[in-house]
Design a protein around this motif. Structure first.
Motif, short mmCIF file in Angstrom:
data_model
loop_
_atom_site.label_atom_id
_atom_site.label_comp_id
_atom_site.label_asym_id
_atom_site.label_seq_id
_atom_site.Cartn_x
_atom_site.Cartn_y
_atom_site.Cartn_z
N LEU A 1 0.82 -1.20 0.00
CA LEU A 1 0.00 0.00 0.00
C LEU A 1 0.85 1.25 0.00
CD1 LEU A 1 -2.64 -1.17 2.60
CD2 LEU A 1 -3.07 -0.70 0.20
N GLU A 2 2.00 1.20 0.67
CA GLU A 2 2.83 2.40 0.78
C GLU A 2 3.36 2.84 -0.57
OE1 GLU A 2 6.78 3.94 3.24
OE2 GLU A 2 5.73 2.11 3.83
N SER A 3 3.51 1.90 -1.51
CA SER A 3 4.09 2.23 -2.81
C SER A 3 3.04 2.48 -3.89
CB SER A 3 5.01 1.11 -3.28
OG SER A 3 4.27 -0.08 -3.50
N CYS A 4 1.76 2.40 -3.56
CA CYS A 4 0.73 2.44 -4.59
C CYS A 4 0.55 3.82 -5.19
CB CYS A 4 -0.61 1.94 -4.03
SG CYS A 4 -1.28 2.97 -2.73
N LEU B 1 -1.76 9.89 12.27
CA LEU B 1 -2.79 9.01 11.73
C LEU B 1 -2.78 9.21 10.21
CD1 LEU B 1 -5.75 9.61 14.21
CD2 LEU B 1 -4.44 7.52 13.97
N ALA B 2 -2.27 8.25 9.49
CA ALA B 2 -2.24 8.34 8.03
C ALA B 2 -3.49 7.68 7.47
CB ALA B 2 -0.98 7.66 7.49
N LEU B 3 -4.34 8.48 6.81
CA LEU B 3 -5.60 8.00 6.27
C LEU B 3 -5.46 7.76 4.77
CD1 LEU B 3 -8.02 10.46 8.11
CD2 LEU B 3 -7.12 8.27 8.90
N GLY C 1 -11.47 2.52 2.99
CA GLY C 1 -10.17 3.08 3.29
C GLY C 1 -9.50 2.34 4.43
N PHE C 2 -8.37 2.83 4.85
CA PHE C 2 -7.66 2.22 5.96
C PHE C 2 -6.84 3.27 6.68
CE2 PHE C 2 -4.97 1.93 2.26
CZ PHE C 2 -3.68 2.18 2.71
N VAL C 3 -6.50 2.98 7.91
CA VAL C 3 -5.73 3.88 8.76
C VAL C 3 -4.39 3.24 9.08
CG1 VAL C 3 -5.65 5.16 10.94
CG2 VAL C 3 -7.84 4.78 9.79
N LEU D 1 -2.52 4.06 19.04
CA LEU D 1 -3.57 4.91 18.49
C LEU D 1 -4.67 4.07 17.84
CD1 LEU D 1 -1.40 7.72 16.85
CD2 LEU D 1 -2.54 7.75 19.07
N LEU D 2 -4.28 2.99 17.19
CA LEU D 2 -5.28 2.11 16.58
C LEU D 2 -6.17 1.48 17.64
CD1 LEU D 2 -3.15 0.30 13.83
CD2 LEU D 2 -4.81 2.13 13.53
N GLY D 3 -5.59 1.19 18.80
CA GLY D 3 -6.38 0.63 19.89
C GLY D 3 -7.51 1.54 20.31
N LYS D 4 -7.26 2.85 20.30
CA LYS D 4 -8.31 3.81 20.66
C LYS D 4 -9.39 3.86 19.58
CE LYS D 4 -5.15 6.71 23.34
NZ LYS D 4 -4.52 8.05 23.48
N LEU D 5 -8.98 3.74 18.33
CA LEU D 5 -9.96 3.76 17.25
C LEU D 5 -10.88 2.54 17.30
CD1 LEU D 5 -7.83 4.99 14.20
CD2 LEU D 5 -9.52 6.28 15.50
#
Length: 219
Positions: A11-14, A38-40, A54-56, A62-66
């Motif tokens: 995903l990082e290279s898309c 938070l990279a959306l 989408g994805f975070v 931080l993901l635990g809080k979401l």
């Protein structure tokens, strides 16, 4: 977890058109001792405009809080059917071929846009841009005397072409980037890119000619 890391690397290279120089995600600049990023991301920019999934990307803390959010807990607001389709694309290995096909197409359209700008603006006015290596847009700088917000009205009304004025991209002061515009090379098919740039160049030429005539009539 290993599978998630592999997906994250894909995903990082898309968003990059170059396989050699992939821009780093904002997440890469976060710190483990004080995570704040938070990279959306959205699959609608990669797989299809109608795919509202989408994805975070963030630190696990931080993901635990979401995950405590009601929409996540209930599962009613996160498009489970579309999410399952995207997951299957990864599992079946079909995600990467789609990205590669789109990457090649956007690279070609970007090159066409750059070539058309150089060709059609020759003799019209000076311009400056850096050829993008990813994304969907090109940032174009015109002479300081051109207000692209006013130019947009003229271009729409008389030449049938549109763009995003640079002032709309300013954070606080709309006078910033007033002589700039953002052009999208992902929207139009290749056969229309050159036509759009030709119209844009004609719009700038007639806009400058109108300003010159108006200046001559100033007492």
């Amino acid at each position: 977890q290993q599978q998630q890391q592999q997906h994250a690397a894909q995903l990082e290279s898309c968003d990059s058109q170059s396989q050699e120089k992939t821009p780093r995600s904002l997440r890469a600049y976060d710190t483990a001792d004080n995570p704040r990023v938070l990279a959306l991301h959205s699959f609608s920019k990669i797989l299809g405009p109608g795919l509202r999934v989408g994805f975070v990307e963030a630190d696990p803390s931080l993901l635990g809080k979401l995950r405590l959010c009601g929409q996540v807990q209930s599962g009613g607001g996160l498009a489970p059917f579309a999410s399952a389709i995207v997951l299957q694309l990864f599992r079946l290995g079909r995600y990467r071929p789609i990205v590669e096909r789109v990457r090649l197409e956007y690279t070609a359209r970007c090159a066409l846009l750059c070539d058309s700008l150089r060709r059609h603006f020759a003799g019209v006015c000076a311009l400056h841009f850096v050829r993008p290596t990813g994304g969907f847009f090109l940032w174009l700088e015109l002479p300081a005397a051109i207000d692209c917000t006013l130019l947009l009205e003229h271009a729409r009304a008389h030449h049938g072409v549109t763009f995003l004025p640079g002032a709309m991209c300013a954070v606080d002061d709309h006078h910033h980037h007033k002589s700039c515009m953002r052009l999208c090379f992902a929207w139009l098919p290749r056969e229309l890119v050159d036509q759009a740039v030709r119209r844009l160049a004609a719009a700038v030429a007639s806009f400058l000619a109108g300003k010159s005539v108006a200046a001559q009539h100033v007492p």
